[in-house]
Design a protein around this motif. Structure first.
Motif, PDB file in Angstrom:
ATOM      1  N   HIS A 159      69.515  54.650  57.425  1.00 57.81           N
ATOM      2  CA  HIS A 159      68.301  54.328  56.679  1.00 57.81           C
ATOM      3  C   HIS A 159      67.889  52.892  57.018  1.00 57.81           C
ATOM      4  N   ILE A 160      66.670  52.728  57.485  1.00 57.27           N
ATOM      5  CA  ILE A 160      66.116  51.412  57.805  1.00 57.27           C
ATOM      6  C   ILE A 160      64.757  51.329  57.117  1.00 57.27           C
ATOM      7  N   VAL A 213      74.279  33.810  56.187  1.00 54.12           N
ATOM      8  CA  VAL A 213      74.812  35.107  55.774  1.00 54.12           C
ATOM      9  C   VAL A 213      75.484  34.967  54.408  1.00 54.12           C
ATOM     10  N   LYS A 214      75.149  35.863  53.499  1.00 52.36           N
ATOM     11  CA  LYS A 214      75.747  35.876  52.173  1.00 52.36           C
ATOM     12  C   LYS A 214      76.388  37.228  51.919  1.00 52.36           C
ATOM     13  N   ILE A 215      77.619  37.233  51.460  1.00 54.54           N
ATOM     14  CA  ILE A 215      78.345  38.480  51.209  1.00 54.54           C
ATOM     15  C   ILE A 215      78.362  38.756  49.709  1.00 54.54           C
ATOM     16  N   ILE A 216      77.938  39.970  49.340  1.00 59.41           N
ATOM     17  CA  ILE A 216      77.924  40.400  47.943  1.00 59.41           C
ATOM     18  C   ILE A 216      78.956  41.519  47.779  1.00 59.41           C
ATOM     19  N   LYS A 217      79.932  41.304  46.935  1.00 64.60           N
ATOM     20  CA  LYS A 217      80.972  42.312  46.731  1.00 64.60           C
ATOM     21  C   LYS A 217      80.499  43.425  45.797  1.00 64.60           C
ATOM     22  N   ASN A 234      79.138  45.583  50.346  1.00 61.74           N
ATOM     23  CA  ASN A 234      80.188  46.575  50.595  1.00 61.74           C
ATOM     24  C   ASN A 234      80.845  46.362  51.955  1.00 61.74           C
ATOM     25  N   ALA A 235      81.084  45.101  52.305  1.00 65.83           N
ATOM     26  CA  ALA A 235      81.650  44.788  53.620  1.00 65.83           C
ATOM     27  C   ALA A 235      83.123  45.203  53.694  1.00 65.83           C
ATOM     28  N   HIS A 271      72.241  44.306  54.707  1.00 64.27           N
ATOM     29  CA  HIS A 271      73.065  45.347  55.328  1.00 64.27           C
ATOM     30  C   HIS A 271      74.016  45.923  54.274  1.00 64.27           C
ATOM     31  N   ASP A 272      73.997  47.241  54.107  1.00 68.43           N
ATOM     32  CA  ASP A 272      74.959  47.918  53.247  1.00 68.43           C
ATOM     33  C   ASP A 272      75.992  48.574  54.159  1.00 68.43           C
TER      34      ASP A 272
END
Length: 311
Positions: free
Chosen positions: A108-109, A228-232, A204-205, A165-166
């Motif tokens: 999905h984009i 870049v920011k990572i969201i848990k 969701n990395a 990005h998921d």
């Protein structure tokens, strides 16, 4: 029906006019000056025959580069040169082809409806089909560029393009499809669409995301990597942008990603003739007056293409 918020926002465009010191009269003069410049470049194609409203297209380029005439000429030259020098990314950009149909199902984009408080648009990408064997990176790259193609034509009303990005369905096997040559082409291909990238969000990395970052790092500007920011917790996406922009599955009130993906498929199918027309417009490098755009990765001698444009 087009979901409210995806069409260009007139008020946002007026804000850009003020920020970049633009007026209708100045834009008209600059557009004509660029058209005159294009007509004097023997290697450039006659894009007015393919782009119905070429004045609006040029205006959007000016907005994309903050009203810099020099940068606008640079981007326009790159836009057409890339179709000659990297044809892989600009061939088969037909949303009705089998590879593209599969791409819509597998990944999905979408560009989310509306603008952030900073005035940015947001592109969200996620793998829908978790089977790495079905992953077609080239097709997905083409689709991302096709979405930017629509905004370049229909209206630049944003200060930057944030990317989300998921990685929920990203498997270690997907890394085998990250061909270095494709990554290099995508890095240079983005230079024909120099939307600024103020932020990249990863949700969701998995643990192997570091390996992906290592593979991609050589092809991405250091400033972009630093943003870049990572969201848990994916429900925290509403802390990054207005809830009306966030798809319902992430805790917002926007339509689901699947619904938006289907809508963008319809938009691209509707614009199939336009995509074919612009992808046929290529440079004749034998007629180029200056060779400054040719670089070693294209088989030339100089390196003058910039990396992804950021501010």
């Amino acid at each position: 029906m087009i979901i409210k918020g995806i069409n260009p926002v007139p008020e946002a465009k007026l804000r850009l006019y003020k920020e970049y010191n633009m007026t209708p009269d100045s834009v008209a003069d600059d557009v004509q000056a660029i058209k005159d410049w294009i007509n004097k470049q023997p290697h450039l194609p006659n894009f007015e025959k393919a782009v119905v409203d070429s004045d609006k297209w040029i205006e959007n380029v000016l907005l994309m580069v903050k009203n810099s005439m020099a940068k606008a000429k640079n981007v326009i030259d790159m836009y057409f040169s890339l179709r000659t020098l990297h044809p892989t990314l600009f061939q088969g950009r037909d949303p009705t082809l089998p590879a593209m149909k599969r791409s819509f199902e597998d990944v999905h984009i979408v560009i989310l409806p509306g603008l952030t408080k900073e005035g940015s648009r947001v592109m969200l990408m996620r793998i829908n089909n978790p089977d790495p064997d079905d992953y077609d990176l080239e097709a997905h790259m083409k689709r991302a560029l096709m979405l930017m193609e629509i905004y370049l034509r229909d209206g630049v009303d944003f200060t930057g393009l944030q990317v989300v990005h998921d990685f929920k369905n990203f498997k270690l096997g997907h890394l085998t499809h990250f061909n270095l040559q494709l990554l290099k082409m995508m890095s240079t291909g983005m230079k024909g669409y120099q939307f600024r990238l103020p932020k990249t969000i990863m949700m969701n990395a998995p643990s192997h995301i570091d390996t992906l970052m290592t593979v991609c790092r050589p092809f991405i500007n250091a400033k972009v990597m630093a943003r870049v920011k990572i969201i848990k917790d994916q429900t925290k996406l509403v802390d990054e942008m207005p809830p009306e922009m966030v798809p319902v599955e992430y805790g917002g009130t926007a339509p689901s990603v699947e619904e938006l993906n289907n809508q963008w498929r319809d938009i691209l199918i509707k614009n199939r003739p336009y995509l074919a027309a612009v992808d046929s417009l290529r440079t004749n490098e034998s007629l180029r007056l200056e060779k400054k755009f040719i670089q070693t990765e294209f088989g030339g001698e100089k390196q003058s293409f910039r990396r992804l444009a950021v501010d």
